[in-house]
Design an enzyme around this catalytic site. Sequence first.
Site, short mmCIF file in Angstrom:
data_model
loop_
_atom_site.label_atom_id
_atom_site.label_comp_id
_atom_site.label_asym_id
_atom_site.label_seq_id
_atom_site.Cartn_x
_atom_site.Cartn_y
_atom_site.Cartn_z
N SER A 154 1.25 -1.34 0.18
CA SER A 154 0.02 -0.04 -0.46
C SER A 154 0.27 1.49 0.05
O SER A 154 2.27 1.54 0.61
CB SER A 154 -1.09 -0.01 0.47
OG SER A 154 -1.69 1.16 1.26
N TYR A 167 -3.07 -1.58 10.81
CA TYR A 167 -2.28 -1.43 8.80
C TYR A 167 -1.39 -0.90 8.50
O TYR A 167 -1.03 -1.76 8.01
CB TYR A 167 -4.00 -0.85 7.79
CG TYR A 167 -4.67 -0.77 6.91
CD1 TYR A 167 -4.19 -2.12 6.14
CD2 TYR A 167 -3.80 0.14 6.22
CE1 TYR A 167 -4.72 -2.27 4.81
CE2 TYR A 167 -3.90 -0.42 4.29
CZ TYR A 167 -4.11 -1.26 3.80
OH TYR A 167 -4.25 -1.33 3.04
C1 BGC Z 1 -6.11 1.14 2.03
C2 BGC Z 1 -7.83 2.17 1.67
C3 BGC Z 1 -7.52 3.42 1.62
C4 BGC Z 1 -5.75 3.96 0.89
C5 BGC Z 1 -4.91 4.74 -0.08
C6 BGC Z 1 -5.08 1.70 1.05
O1 BGC Z 1 -4.26 0.59 1.18
O2 BGC Z 1 -6.83 0.70 1.89
O3 BGC Z 1 -8.22 1.90 2.84
O4 BGC Z 1 -8.39 4.29 1.20
O5 BGC Z 1 -5.47 2.76 0.98
O6 BGC Z 1 -4.68 5.97 1.50
#
Ligand code: BGC
Length: 269
Positions: A154, A167
């Site tokens: 991410s 996360y």
């Molecule tokens: C998350 C999303 C978020 C995006 C940008 C992703 O890794 O799962 O919820 O919108 O990152 O912030």
Amino acid sequence: MEISLKNQVALITGSSSGIGAGIAKSLSESGATVVINYPFPGAKEQAEAVLDEISGNGGKGIIYQCDVSKEDEVVKMFQDIIRDLGTIDILVNNAGIQKDAKFMEMTLDQWNAVISVNLTGQFLCAREAIKEFLRRGIDPAKSVACGKIIHISSVHEIIPWAGHANYASSKGAIRMLMQTLAQEYGADRIRVNSICPGAIQTPINTTAWDTKEALDSLLTLIPYNRIGQPADIGNLAVFLASDMSDYITGASIFIDGGMTTFESFSTGG
Ligand code: BGC
């Protein structure tokens, strides 16, 4: 060079919806046989719908239930896939969840759930995939590499994210997992990379785009001024799985409409 993943078997974890489903469709369009993994019985119908669409377009695949955070389930999934489809050539470590909470209110359960799926799940699947890649060796008829692993990370592997400590921590750790595996298995010709998506329009972030206000506010973070789509990620996954990217390993590739340029600095700093 034509991009073809013909005769290659790709396992995409968490592909009954969202980015995973998009990647499964793209890999299938390039000729791969896809394993659509889903986590629990309730997601079976969704997995079947993804496979139906793939079959309808002439693609091949199967669905497979497995909670990637459970070691015995992951080991069995790999055994079954290898028995039924012969081998695995491409692993897309995609399954991921969010359990958001302010840090002081975050429960240990919320912390553990996210780390277990997002990080431990990627560890377990990568370990089984590498065992199979090394057992099989390089098959030059399919690829010059011995196997390919694509971690779905991410933008939050580098952008801190208040209210999402579990996360963001899981994604930061994926970077080190990915780079360590790339280093450890480079000489075996196993390529390991990460895709780092920004905001992609999927169920995981519905509240970020399902009203005009939310979407407008999201777009202030994205120089390219549109939300991403699963197919954007699918295209990159095809490239990273193919021999076109044979010299790329140990890389985190950001695909985010410019989110990691820190848009808020366009008028400040
Ligand atoms: C998350 C999303 C978020 C995006 C940008 C992703 O890794 O799962 O919820 O919108 O990152 O912030």
